[in-house]
Design a protein around this motif. Structure first.
Motif, mmCIF file in Angstrom:
data_model
loop_
_atom_site.group_PDB
_atom_site.id
_atom_site.type_symbol
_atom_site.label_atom_id
_atom_site.label_comp_id
_atom_site.label_asym_id
_atom_site.label_seq_id
_atom_site.Cartn_x
_atom_site.Cartn_y
_atom_site.Cartn_z
ATOM 1 N N LEU A 283 49.822 51.527 37.089
ATOM 2 C CA LEU A 283 49.684 52.326 35.878
ATOM 3 C C LEU A 283 48.254 52.854 35.762
ATOM 4 C CD1 LEU A 283 51.566 53.083 33.629
ATOM 5 C CD2 LEU A 283 50.902 51.034 32.398
ATOM 6 N N MET A 284 47.293 51.955 35.979
ATOM 7 C CA MET A 284 45.901 52.366 35.826
ATOM 8 C C MET A 284 45.465 53.314 36.944
ATOM 9 S SD MET A 284 44.247 48.761 34.650
ATOM 10 C CE MET A 284 42.654 49.405 34.192
ATOM 11 N N LEU B 97 44.697 57.007 26.863
ATOM 12 C CA LEU B 97 43.980 55.777 26.519
ATOM 13 C C LEU B 97 44.958 54.649 26.231
ATOM 14 C CD1 LEU B 97 41.169 57.387 24.418
ATOM 15 C CD2 LEU B 97 40.850 56.022 26.477
ATOM 16 N N VAL B 98 46.045 54.986 25.544
ATOM 17 C CA VAL B 98 47.065 53.956 25.297
ATOM 18 C C VAL B 98 47.566 53.444 26.635
ATOM 19 C CG1 VAL B 98 49.410 53.553 24.469
ATOM 20 C CG2 VAL B 98 47.823 54.848 23.059
ATOM 21 N N ILE B 99 47.882 54.377 27.546
ATOM 22 C CA ILE B 99 48.468 53.973 28.819
ATOM 23 C C ILE B 99 47.472 53.144 29.634
ATOM 24 C CG2 ILE B 99 49.381 54.827 31.004
ATOM 25 C CD1 ILE B 99 50.503 57.226 29.428
ATOM 26 N N ILE B 100 46.221 53.581 29.655
ATOM 27 C CA ILE B 100 45.257 52.863 30.495
ATOM 28 C C ILE B 100 44.980 51.466 29.923
ATOM 29 C CG2 ILE B 100 43.003 53.531 29.526
ATOM 30 C CD1 ILE B 100 43.357 54.067 33.093
ATOM 31 N N ILE B 102 47.064 49.711 28.164
ATOM 32 C CA ILE B 102 48.257 48.894 28.429
ATOM 33 C C ILE B 102 48.260 48.451 29.887
ATOM 34 C CG2 ILE B 102 50.760 49.015 28.725
ATOM 35 C CD1 ILE B 102 50.988 50.425 26.190
ATOM 36 N N GLY B 103 47.905 49.378 30.783
ATOM 37 C CA GLY B 103 47.816 49.015 32.193
ATOM 38 C C GLY B 103 46.837 47.864 32.381
#
Ligand SMILES: Nc1ncnc2c1ncn2[C@@H]1O[C@H](COP(=O)(O)OP(=O)(O)OP(=O)(O)O)[C@@H](O)[C@H]1O
Ligand SMILES: [Mg+2]
Lengths: 315, 293, 252
Positions: A283-284, B97-100, B102-103
């Motif tokens: 994901l990152m 930013l939410v995704i990163i 959460i990652g």
């Protein structure tokens, strides 16, 4: 259209490659995940509205199908459609307050919503069987033809997936798709050109929930046993990962992302515990180095590769 | 319903509420200086507890030495997270930013699972398990530690923000990033700082709560969300409003669990969260502002 | 055509507009001028339903439209452009214009998903007409460029193209000449008159006095939230109050 026909041919012929067996079972899940990823992508990739609670809608579909067919003995096909409508309606009503929120707050609200639904699955033991799950869900059948093998379920699930994919592609290329992307780019400008952004967001949220519910119903009927663990926050994050890896705003990308993330754990068998680490890292890394996802990233890489070949040829 | 029993629920609610407040303040510090809701905030809570455990059990450090080490390591993780994940982000839109975050959150959780396994662990209480009786209700010494440490940290926090140069600079960033940059404040350093402070807060919360509730690699999700809920009730302030939010949440939850059903205990906070977001997104105590075009 | 009556807007104690009234006649270009912070953008935000005013009313052809949301006003034929350009940055110029025609095309989620035959026809019509509007505004060369990558001047014009593609009855432009060079400004003046000749009522907020005096039929002057004067360009140029409050500073 040519792309879509190729895709359909691949879906139809894929089972010939694998002679049935375990992989067919995995591909059934890949189909269900593809539906879910498309559903989330319509909301997140097109309209730009995040949801961290989609596993909840998936679960509602699954449990409605499970409960209505085991406890109330209703016709499964009827239940699938009714559940989808009910889930859509639920999402529609909830959508008005939820989608008023933006960005991080929207993420938190949908996350909270997903967890509340998950808690309800766990606590309404009389109906759902609570944490130990609900078993004995009948397999689907048409007349005397029962979808009782992996290969039959494969064609059932992928048949529905292909239809949903076609509808989603049509939608994304239409004026509604354009309006959704407009909301993503600038909500205020979208309103000024006459898009009822509030209503459209809620509508697409409801459509997305309906698709998720259908996926849930098919899941319940093909595995015949469901438990809350499949519908928790982790699965919502997994769906998000599929959409991001495949590419936000690309329907084919959702297919790629879903396929990859469904197959990945199978390749990593033995290293089972690593999958959560891998999701996080994927994901990152994806967001940092390939923000367009596989659907845009792969062609881009190929292009760059071609150019560098040309470059070295000239030198 | 007995008064004693109500008092009991109330007091244990105050202790859990204090934890939520600490976590919530971690959320608001980052939010105010960057506009980011750090979805990985809960993982620092988890890290604090598990690291303290490892320092006492593996390195045989006494608790008073293990705790600062645990805080230091989780803070380091927080700083690394900001440097390696948040800062390099090319298009820091809210969704990205939410995704990163959460990652980052599942990455930290996954690695912790590999290190500590899936079992739950308990940290020894700071000072015995002899309950104290307060007006007919029993209170564990750990409860008192929790409330005391929270109060201390909040006072330090307040002092930092209002009486030190870097604290004031950080408030300036929160008020207006561009302007802060123009008057020579190193905004990026302040962002890093905010991650450091809030991971420190998170880890302290994780350490002081671990003797009470046990800890495991996956406790961060729920605790993080409850902390966020506290911050939302407090209107994302990094001061008393969030403390009040945390206490309110802790008490309601404890009463709800005692009087209604413990299974739905977690649902209570999320329903409150949704209601606040729907009806008073500016927090229970704040005033609304109109958005500029 | 458009009437504003007793508009007052207070932002947490600051009075941005104080009892402003005026009316705008059909088929004309009306300029609204005033120093920075006079409340011009705020007034536009109120007329187009983005802010809800503290008090006062807005009428369009005698119909009370106060408090209507922007999307409803767009359907009634009231559109605008923004001081800080608001384009759909990830989409091409032609898609931006097609979105301008959103109110003039039909098709909901169901019809679009099923790709009914009439949806395809509609889509063809919309894309063809969008080309016409790009041509009309003189930017047909940028049709396939992503809006986010456009140079500033083209972006301004594209925003106007998108607005008139909806065939509005009234268009509000917030500082359309800001950031344009003199060549572009001349083209803009021509474009605005062309738009008026389509039968569209134009309301213009602008700091470029030459442009305003050239093309406006009528001018309204705002200062510190109140209406200072109203009249023909010549009246305004000669009004001593306006000169001290506004033009006086400008001529230094
Ligand atoms: N959303 C808001 N909240 C608080 N104050 C506002 C808001 N919008 C505008 N204002 C204030 O209202 C006043 C008028 O602002 P406005 O933007 O309407 O001025 P303007 O005439 O458009 O100026 P300019 O020529 O610089 O564009 C200013 O003092 C501004 O700070
Ligand atoms: Mg302005």
């Amino acid at each position: 259209m040519a792309k879509f026909i190729c895709f359909m041919i691949i879906v139809i012929l894929a089972p010939l490659l694998f002679e049935g067996g375990y992989i067919m079972n995995v591909l059934v899940f890949a189909g269900i995940n593809t539906m879910l990823a498309i559903a989330l992508n319509l909301l997140l990739g097109y309209a730009g509205q995040i949801s961290l609670g989609h596993a909840g809608f998936f679960g509602i579909g699954a449990y409605l199908s499970g409960i209505m067919t085991t406890v109330f003995n209703l016709n499964p096909w009827f239940v699938i459609s009714a559940a989808s409508v009910a889930t859509g309606l639920f999402a529609f009503l909830l959508g008005f307050p939820v989608l008023k929120l933006k960005g991080h707050y929207l993420a938190m609200a949908t996350l909270g919503l997903g967890i509340i639904i998950y808690i309800i699955f766990n606590e309404t033991i009389d109906y759902t069987g609570g944490p130990s799950g609900l078993s004995g869900i009948p397999q689907l059948s048409v007349g005397s033809f029962v979808f009782d093998s992996d290969i039959r379920n494969y064609y059932l699930v992928w048949g529905v997936t292909v239809v949903i994919m076609l509808l989603a592609l049509n939608l994304s290329e239409s004026r509604v798709g354009r309006a959704l992307r407009a909301i993503h780019d600038s909500e205020i400008a979208a309103r000024v050109v006459g898009i009822n952004t509030r209503l459209l967001k809620v509508q697409i949220f409801a459509v997305s929930a309906m698709i998720s519910s259908v996926a849930g119903s098919l899941y319940a009927h093909s595995v015949t046993f469901i438990s809350p663990a499949s519908f928790g926050f982790n699965f919502s994050v997994e769906l998000l990962t599929m959409v991001v890896i495949g590419g936000l705003g690309s329907i084919y990308g959702s297919f790629l992302g879903a396929l990859l993330l469904t197959l990945l754990p199978e390749f990593l068998r033995g290293a089972n515990d690593y999958d959560i680490v891998i999701y996080g890292a994927l994901l990152m890394l994806m967001l940092m180095f390939m923000p367009g996802g596989l659907a845009r990233g792969i062609p881009e890489l190929l292009n760059r590769f071609k150019n560098s070949l040309k470059g070295s040829g000239n030198a | 319903m007995q008064f004693d029993q109500l008092l009991q629920f109330f007091l244990s609610g105050v202790a859990t509420g204090a934890i939520y407040a600490l976590i919530g303040i971690g959320f608001s510090i980052i939010y105010n200086s960057t506009g980011i809701i750090n979805f990985a905030q809960g993982e620092f809570v988890m890290l604090g507890g598990l690291l303290a455990l490892s320092f006492t059990e593996l390195l045989k450090l006494p608790l008073w030495a293990a705790i600062p080490c645990a805080i230091a390591v989780s803070t380091l993780v927080g700083a690394l997270f900001e440097r390696l994940a948040i800062r390099p982000l090319r298009r820091p839109t809210p969704i990205n930013l939410v995704i990163i975050t959460i990652g980052g959150s599942i990455l930290i959780r996954g690695i912790s699972m590999l290190i500590w396994g899936k079992d739950t662990h308990a940290l020894p209480p700071f000072s015995g398990e002899e309950p104290v009786i307060i007006g007919g209700a029993t209170v564990m010494p750990q409860h008192i530690w929790i409330v005391g440490i929270t109060l201390l940290l909040i006072s330090i926090n307040k002092f930092y923000f209002f009486h030190t140069i870097s604290g004031k600079a950080m408030r300036a960033c929160a008020y207006n990033r561009r302007a802060a940059g123009l008057v020579g404040i190193d905004v990026r350093r302040m962002v890093l700082f905010s991650f450091i402070i809030s991971s420190a807060f998170g880890s302290v919360a994780g350490i002081i709560v671990a003797p009470l509730t046990m800890t495991a690699y996956d406790v961060g999700v729920m605790l993080g969300l409850k902390g966020f809920c506290a911050a939302i009730i407090g209107g994302m302030s990094s001061g008393m409003a969030t403390v009040a939010g945390g206490l309110l949440l802790g008490i309601l939850e404890s009463m709800g669990a005692g009087l209604i059903s413990s299974g739905y205990k977690d649902a209570i906070s999320f329903i409150i969260l949704l209601l606040i977001l729907f009806f008073r997104p500016q927090g229970l105590f704040g005033k609304s502002e109109s958005e500029r075009v | 055509m458009l009437e504003v009556s007793g508009i007052t807007q207070v932002f947490s104690g600051v009075t941005a507009l104080d009892n402003v009234s005026f009316s705008v006649s059909k088929n004309a270009v009306t300029g609204i001028i005033g120093p920075n912070g006079a409340g011009k953008t705020t007034l536009f935000n109120i007329i187009t339903g983005i802010y809800s005013q503290t008090s006062g009313k807005v009428f369009m052809e005698k119909r009370d439209i106060s408090g209507f949301p922007p999307e409803k006003l767009a359907k009634l034929g009231l559109v605008r452009t923004f001081q800080n350009i608001e384009l759909f940055g990830s989409m091409t110029a032609i898609e931006n214009v097609m979105l301008g025609m959103h109110v003039r095309s039909a098709g909901g989620i169901a019809a679009c998903s099923l790709k009914m035959p009439w949806i395809s026809r509609e889509e063809r019509r919309v894309s063809e007409e969008a080309l016409y509007w790009l041509d009309f505004t003189g930017i047909s060369d940028i049709g396939s460029v992503t809006a986010g990558n456009l140079p500033f001047g083209k972006g301004r014009v594209l925003e106007i193209a998108r607005a008139i593609a909806s065939r509005p009855r009234i268009i509000l432009m917030d500082e359309p000449a800001a950031g344009l060079n003199s060549q572009e400004t001349i083209l803009l003046a021509g474009l605005i008159l062309k738009i008026r000749d389509l039968g569209i009522t134009v309301i213009l907020v602008e700091h470029d006095m030459e442009l305003v005096m050239d093309i406006c039929d009528r001018i309204i002057v705002l200062n510190l939230g109140t209406k200072l004067a109203e009249g023909s360009p010549r009246d305004i140029q000669e009004n001593p109050e306006v000169i001290t409050a506004y033009l006086g500073d400008d001529r230094e």
